[in-house]
Scaffold this motif. Structure first.
Motif, mmCIF file in Angstrom:
data_model
loop_
_atom_site.group_PDB
_atom_site.id
_atom_site.type_symbol
_atom_site.label_atom_id
_atom_site.label_comp_id
_atom_site.label_asym_id
_atom_site.label_seq_id
_atom_site.Cartn_x
_atom_site.Cartn_y
_atom_site.Cartn_z
ATOM 1 N N MET A 205 7.389 38.438 31.746
ATOM 2 C CA MET A 205 7.939 39.665 31.178
ATOM 3 C C MET A 205 7.226 39.966 29.864
ATOM 4 N N ALA A 206 7.004 41.249 29.616
ATOM 5 C CA ALA A 206 6.329 41.679 28.395
ATOM 6 C C ALA A 206 7.227 41.396 27.184
ATOM 7 N N ASP A 207 6.569 41.211 26.050
ATOM 8 C CA ASP A 207 7.372 41.008 24.840
ATOM 9 C C ASP A 207 7.783 42.363 24.262
ATOM 10 N N LEU A 208 8.687 42.322 23.302
ATOM 11 C CA LEU A 208 9.256 43.535 22.730
ATOM 12 C C LEU A 208 8.192 44.449 22.134
ATOM 13 N N ALA A 209 7.234 43.883 21.439
ATOM 14 C CA ALA A 209 6.174 44.687 20.817
ATOM 15 C C ALA A 209 5.357 45.428 21.875
ATOM 16 N N GLU A 210 5.074 44.761 22.972
ATOM 17 C CA GLU A 210 4.309 45.387 24.056
ATOM 18 C C GLU A 210 5.116 46.506 24.716
ATOM 19 N N LEU A 211 6.388 46.257 24.949
ATOM 20 C CA LEU A 211 7.254 47.282 25.533
ATOM 21 C C LEU A 211 7.311 48.506 24.628
ATOM 22 N N ARG A 212 7.466 48.268 23.330
ATOM 23 C CA ARG A 212 7.529 49.380 22.382
ATOM 24 C C ARG A 212 6.206 50.114 22.286
ATOM 25 N N ALA A 213 5.105 49.394 22.386
ATOM 26 C CA ALA A 213 3.788 50.040 22.372
ATOM 27 C C ALA A 213 3.643 50.956 23.587
ATOM 28 N N ASN A 214 4.139 50.508 24.723
ATOM 29 C CA ASN A 214 4.099 51.342 25.934
ATOM 30 C C ASN A 214 4.947 52.596 25.749
ATOM 31 N N ILE A 215 6.130 52.432 25.165
ATOM 32 C CA ILE A 215 7.002 53.579 24.904
ATOM 33 C C ILE A 215 6.319 54.544 23.940
ATOM 34 N N ASP A 216 5.697 54.023 22.899
ATOM 35 C CA ASP A 216 5.001 54.869 21.923
ATOM 36 C C ASP A 216 3.887 55.683 22.581
ATOM 37 N N GLU A 217 3.163 55.073 23.495
ATOM 38 C CA GLU A 217 2.092 55.794 24.181
ATOM 39 C C GLU A 217 2.657 56.893 25.084
ATOM 40 N N ILE A 218 3.731 56.599 25.767
ATOM 41 C CA ILE A 218 4.370 57.619 26.602
ATOM 42 C C ILE A 218 4.888 58.757 25.728
ATOM 43 N N ASP A 219 5.481 58.430 24.576
ATOM 44 C CA ASP A 219 5.949 59.463 23.649
ATOM 45 C C ASP A 219 4.794 60.355 23.197
ATOM 46 N N ARG A 220 3.644 59.750 22.901
ATOM 47 C CA ARG A 220 2.479 60.533 22.498
ATOM 48 C C ARG A 220 2.077 61.500 23.604
ATOM 49 N N GLN A 221 2.046 61.002 24.828
ATOM 50 C CA GLN A 221 1.674 61.845 25.970
ATOM 51 C C GLN A 221 2.702 62.966 26.182
#
Length: 93
Positions: free
Chosen positions: A1-17
């Motif tokens: 499972m991904a760590d919290l920082a990685e999950l948040r980085a993914n969310i941040d990228e989706i937010d940018r898009q």
């Protein structure tokens, strides 16, 4: 499972898009508002909205998103657009 920082980085990228796509969407709705004003059309089109909400519910279901979430999000987006279209009518007069 991904760590919290990685999950948040993914969310941040989706937010940018999503912001990029919203900006593009609002450019087109601005043009629609100008068109409506120039042609004496109402800022709100309930028939078009109903069609859009039907499509959005289908898109949401196909993507595994609760259709109520999509409806709530897009109701707010559409209300912002309608408000802007009303402003355009006021500014142009």
């Amino acid at each position: 499972m991904a760590d919290l920082a990685e999950l948040r980085a993914n969310i941040d990228e989706i937010d940018r898009q999503m912001i990029t796509l919203l900006a593009e969407r609002f450019k087109y709705t601005e043009e629609v508002g100008i068109y409506k004003d120039q042609h004496g059309l109402s800022a709100q089109d309930p028939s078009r909205e109903a069609q859009q909400f039907q499509k959005l519910a289908l898109y949401a279901e196909q993507s595994g998103l609760n259709p109520r979430y999509a409806e709530q999000i897009y109701r707010h987006i559409m209300d912002l657009v309608i408000s802007r279209h009303q402003e355009l009518k006021t500014v142009q007069k």
